[in-house]
Design an enzyme around this catalytic site. Structure first.
Site: not given
Ligand code: COA
Length: 317
Positions: A108, A272, A242
């Site tokens: 990215c 993204n 980004h």
């Molecule tokens: N819809 C509903 N629930 C979802 C879901 C979705 N699309 N995706 C995950 N969940 C659930 C998970 O299963 C988890 O459930 P549980 O508590 O029962 O296990 C819960 O939501 C929380 O998941 P978690 O992964 O802890 O969420 P989070 O708050 O960390 O958010 C992201 C996830 C990916 C949005 C966040 O971590 C993020 O933005 N990270 C950075 C990613 C990024 O920038 N990537 C780019 C790289 S260049």
């Protein structure tokens, strides 16, 4: 170098959060509150090279040039249907340019790495007008049954043309080898001599780790660049970050104690789009008349690697 033209191309297919609710255990509310995304544009019938070609031609036209004036093409790309030749070679043929071409994979952050390379090439006198392109289809790297990942991404292509000038105030690139943050592995063709275990798997991402590393590293890059240039956070008109997650953008804005109006976004409409996110947004701002000559813009990206890239440019158009 300075930026003299911009262009972008989006796929036609718009996929809203509500459409994802139809086949995934997810909700518009979860996606919006965790990421800021309401819809994304996904490749369906298009090929990535068609989007890349469209964005390139628009940038060249905006620069007041023709493809014959381009003497180098650098394309930032992680995946596309061709492993070889490079996407830049395909685009060169499609636009009718004759110059040397190369692809880079900085995930990215790739667009910022490509701009930095373009600056070096212009400084060395080896090129006059360079097409810097970022074309990405990250939606083809994820498992569409994995709700934690497939909701995050979108596809697209953004391009700029750069030529000699005083538009680059400073840049900073960093890399830390961190395979456990984010990776995508494809098995290669077998040979009679392969004895090691190999596998293919869709993208793996440790979302929480990426979130933390992204906020820390982008904040650090921004501080280093501002200090080096002797600028205050408020001297920058726009922070073009980004576009991975609205909460990462808000965290960086809070840390800089700046209002969100300095942080334009397209993540809510595009998802993204990997290294295409910054040039897509830059073109949107330029074409909507939001950039004036003399404006200072800070671009900052992070991605798999873990790579980061940031630069401050002065808008000279
Ligand atoms: N819809 C509903 N629930 C979802 C879901 C979705 N699309 N995706 C995950 N969940 C659930 C998970 O299963 C988890 O459930 P549980 O508590 O029962 O296990 C819960 O939501 C929380 O998941 P978690 O992964 O802890 O969420 P989070 O708050 O960390 O958010 C992201 C996830 C990916 C949005 C966040 O971590 C993020 O933005 N990270 C950075 C990613 C990024 O920038 N990537 C780019 C790289 S260049």
């Amino acid at each position: 170098m300075k930026i003299i033209g911009t262009g972008r191309a989006h796929p036609a297919k718009v996929v809203t959060n509500a459409m994802l609710e139809g086949f995934l255990d997810t909700s518009d509310e979860w996606i919006r509150t965790r990421t800021g995304i309401t819809e994304r544009r996904l490749i369906s019938s298009e090929r990535l090279e068609d989007l890349a070609t469209e964005a390139s031609l628009k940038a060249i036209e905006d620069a007041g040039l023709t493809p014959a004036d381009i003497d180098y093409i650098i394309c930032s790309n992680v995946v596309n249907e061709y492993i070889t030749p490079a996407l830049s070679c395909i685009v060169q043929g499609a636009i009718g340019a004759k110059c040397a071409c190369i692809d880079i994979n900085g995930a990215c952050s790739g667009f910022i790495y490509a701009l930095d390379m373009a600056d070096d090439r212009i400084r060395s006198g080896k090129a006059r007008n360079i097409l810097v392109l970022a074309a990405e289809e990250p939606t083809r790297m994820v498992d569409w049954e994995d709700r934690a990942l497939c909701v995050l991404f979108g596809d697209g292509a953004g391009a700029v043309v750069v030529s000699g000038g005083d538009g680059l105030i400073g840049s900073r690139l960093t890399t830390q080898s961190k395979l456990d943050c984010l990776h995508y592995v494809r098995r290669l063709e077998p040979t009679p001599y392969i004895t090691k275990e190999e596998y293919s798997a869709p993208m793996y991402m440790n979302g929480k780790e990426v979130f933390k590393t992204a906020v820390l590293s982008s904040s650090r890059d921004i501080k280093v660049l501002l200090d080096k240039a002797g600028l205050k956070p408020s001297d920058i008109k726009y922070y073009i970050l980004h576009q991975a997650n609205m909460r990462i953008i808000e965290a960086i804005a809070n840390w800089l104690k700046l209002d969100l109006e300095h942080f334009p976004t397209n993540v809510e409409r595009c998802g993204n789009t990997s290294s295409a996110s910054i040039p897509l947004l830059l073109d949107e701002l330029a074409r909507s008349g939001k950039l004036q000559k003399g404006d200072k813009i800070l671009m900052s990206a992070f991605g798999a690697g873990f790579t980061t890239g940031a630069c401050i440019i002065e808008w000279t158009k």
